[in-house]
Design a protein around this motif. Structure first.
Motif, short mmCIF file in Angstrom:
data_model
loop_
_atom_site.label_atom_id
_atom_site.label_comp_id
_atom_site.label_asym_id
_atom_site.label_seq_id
_atom_site.Cartn_x
_atom_site.Cartn_y
_atom_site.Cartn_z
N GLY A 244 0.31 -0.89 -0.02
CA GLY A 244 -0.04 -0.11 0.57
C GLY A 244 0.79 1.30 -0.05
N LYS A 245 0.22 2.86 0.72
CA LYS A 245 0.83 3.44 0.84
C LYS A 245 2.02 4.22 1.52
CE LYS A 245 -2.24 6.19 -1.07
NZ LYS A 245 -3.47 7.64 -0.99
N MET A 246 1.85 3.07 2.56
CA MET A 246 3.09 3.00 3.46
C MET A 246 4.85 1.93 3.06
SD MET A 246 3.67 3.78 6.13
CE MET A 246 2.78 3.00 7.89
N MET B 97 -1.31 3.61 -9.21
CA MET B 97 -2.41 3.28 -10.84
C MET B 97 -1.82 1.34 -10.73
SD MET B 97 -0.95 5.92 -13.92
CE MET B 97 -0.46 3.94 -15.04
N ILE B 98 -0.59 0.86 -10.47
CA ILE B 98 -0.44 -0.22 -10.31
C ILE B 98 -0.73 -1.03 -9.03
CG2 ILE B 98 1.16 -1.99 -9.40
CD1 ILE B 98 3.28 0.15 -10.88
N TRP C 265 -7.45 -3.74 -6.53
CA TRP C 265 -9.03 -2.50 -5.97
C TRP C 265 -10.18 -3.21 -7.70
CZ3 TRP C 265 -10.21 -3.18 -0.65
CH2 TRP C 265 -8.52 -2.63 -0.60
N THR C 266 -9.72 -3.60 -8.13
CA THR C 266 -10.54 -3.00 -10.05
C THR C 266 -11.53 -4.15 -9.63
OG1 THR C 266 -8.54 -1.84 -10.96
CG2 THR C 266 -10.53 -2.85 -12.69
N PRO C 267 -12.96 -4.60 -10.73
CA PRO C 267 -13.18 -5.61 -10.22
C PRO C 267 -12.54 -7.06 -11.66
CG PRO C 267 -14.80 -3.38 -10.77
CD PRO C 267 -13.30 -3.10 -11.05
N ASP C 268 -12.60 -8.11 -11.66
CA ASP C 268 -12.46 -8.90 -12.28
C ASP C 268 -12.13 -8.50 -13.74
OD1 ASP C 268 -10.99 -10.34 -10.08
OD2 ASP C 268 -12.72 -11.60 -9.71
N LYS C 269 -13.59 -8.12 -13.72
CA LYS C 269 -13.87 -8.26 -15.58
C LYS C 269 -13.02 -6.74 -16.07
CE LYS C 269 -17.87 -5.34 -14.53
NZ LYS C 269 -17.63 -4.08 -15.08
N ASP C 270 -12.73 -5.87 -15.66
CA ASP C 270 -12.22 -4.62 -15.93
C ASP C 270 -10.43 -4.81 -16.21
OD1 ASP C 270 -14.38 -3.54 -16.30
OD2 ASP C 270 -14.74 -3.01 -14.75
N ARG C 271 -9.81 -5.79 -15.06
CA ARG C 271 -8.07 -6.19 -15.01
C ARG C 271 -7.51 -6.04 -15.79
NH1 ARG C 271 -7.74 -8.93 -9.17
NH2 ARG C 271 -8.63 -7.38 -7.09
N LYS C 272 -8.10 -6.80 -16.76
CA LYS C 272 -7.24 -7.51 -17.79
C LYS C 272 -6.72 -5.74 -18.64
CE LYS C 272 -6.63 -9.79 -22.78
NZ LYS C 272 -6.85 -10.78 -23.23
N THR C 273 -8.11 -4.74 -18.47
CA THR C 273 -7.94 -3.99 -19.45
C THR C 273 -7.41 -2.54 -18.41
OG1 THR C 273 -10.18 -4.01 -20.45
CG2 THR C 273 -8.98 -1.64 -20.57
N LYS C 274 -7.04 -2.73 -17.31
CA LYS C 274 -6.29 -1.94 -16.48
C LYS C 274 -4.82 -2.53 -16.61
CE LYS C 274 -5.90 1.34 -13.22
NZ LYS C 274 -7.00 2.83 -13.47
N ASN D 151 -6.32 -11.15 0.67
CA ASN D 151 -6.13 -11.36 1.59
C ASN D 151 -6.23 -9.49 2.35
OD1 ASN D 151 -6.57 -12.03 4.59
ND2 ASN D 151 -4.59 -11.97 4.91
N PHE D 152 -4.98 -9.23 2.04
CA PHE D 152 -4.73 -7.87 2.80
C PHE D 152 -5.86 -7.12 1.97
CE2 PHE D 152 -3.40 -3.32 0.51
CZ PHE D 152 -2.31 -2.69 1.72
N LYS D 153 -6.46 -6.92 0.72
CA LYS D 153 -7.36 -6.41 0.66
C LYS D 153 -9.36 -6.50 1.33
CE LYS D 153 -11.06 -6.12 -3.83
NZ LYS D 153 -11.24 -6.77 -4.76
#
Length: 224
Positions: A14-16, A105-106, A111-120, A209-211
């Motif tokens: 994460g940000k840490m 961005m990485i 946190w992106t829905p599975d259906k959109d991950r490839k595009t992201k 699990n982190f999510k």
């Protein structure tokens, strides 16, 4: 004896993670408190530790600091990783914020829905190659570090970011020889070499699990 630095966050990147890297560059050891329960977060809210109700939280020099950029800038100033003058600092901050954008961005892919991950992922790869990496490739032409001939916060973040990119996109640095050479040099510095070894305080790639823990702690919304 100075009080030890204490980081409060989740047991993950994460940000840490950029803060962990920068403290490592400064050779400052630190303790960590990992948030695993909603009650821990609520106590921090109630005692006023989280000014904007957000983590990361870093306790250093008698202060409780939040907001990642502010924390990074303080550490960089304190440990001489922020350039020699105001012109160096603005360049360092410029590179740093670009790298934070790219690392953000990485991180968001998880946190992106599975259906959109490839595009992201494809969008991230394109932006990294077309927008971000060329900047650092050019900046490292004929020089060891990005600004002022000495290591800065921006260099530490570029190392972190380049390793993240290679995790996601193996071979992505093949067209960026200066960045790859920079990464190779930086990873040979003893403090970084140790940080990259198993068992260090560097965190692995975030997983589901982190999510899950993050959502439950911050929003009290368990995943189905």
């Amino acid at each position: 004896m100075a009080e030890r630095v204490v980081l409060t966050y989740f047991d993950g990147r994460g940000k840490m993670e950029s803060i962990r890297w920068l403290l490592t560059a400064a050779e400052v050891d630190f303790d960590e408190v990992f948030l695993t329960k909603r009650e821990q977060y609520q106590r921090l809210l109630e005692d006023g530790s989280l000014v904007f109700q957000q983590v990361p939280l870093v306790e250093i020099d008698g202060m409780k600091l939040v907001q990642t950029k502010a924390i990074l800038n303080y550490i960089a100033e304190k440990y001489n990783l922020h350039g020699k003058d105001i012109k160096d600092r603005v360049k360092i901050n410029m590179y740093s914020e670009g790298l934070m954008d790219l690392m953000g961005m990485i991180r968001i892919v998880l946190w992106t829905p599975d259906k959109d991950r490839k595009t992201k992922l494809e969008n991230n790869k394109t932006k990294a190659k077309d927008r971000y990496l060329p900047v650092f490739e050019k900046a490292l032409t004929g020089t060891v570090y990005l600004v002022g001939g000495r290591m800065s916060m921006a260099d530490v973040q570029l190392l972190e970011c380049s390793l993240m990119l290679e995790e996601e996109f193996p071979g992505i640095l093949s067209d960026f020889s200066n960045v790859k050479s920079f990464q190779d040099r930086m990873t040979q510095i003893p403090t970084f070499a140790k940080f990259l070894q198993p068992g260090s305080k560097r965190k692995p790639q975030p997983d589901e699990n982190f999510k899950k823990i993050g959502k439950e702690v911050l929003y009290e919304v368990p995943l189905p």
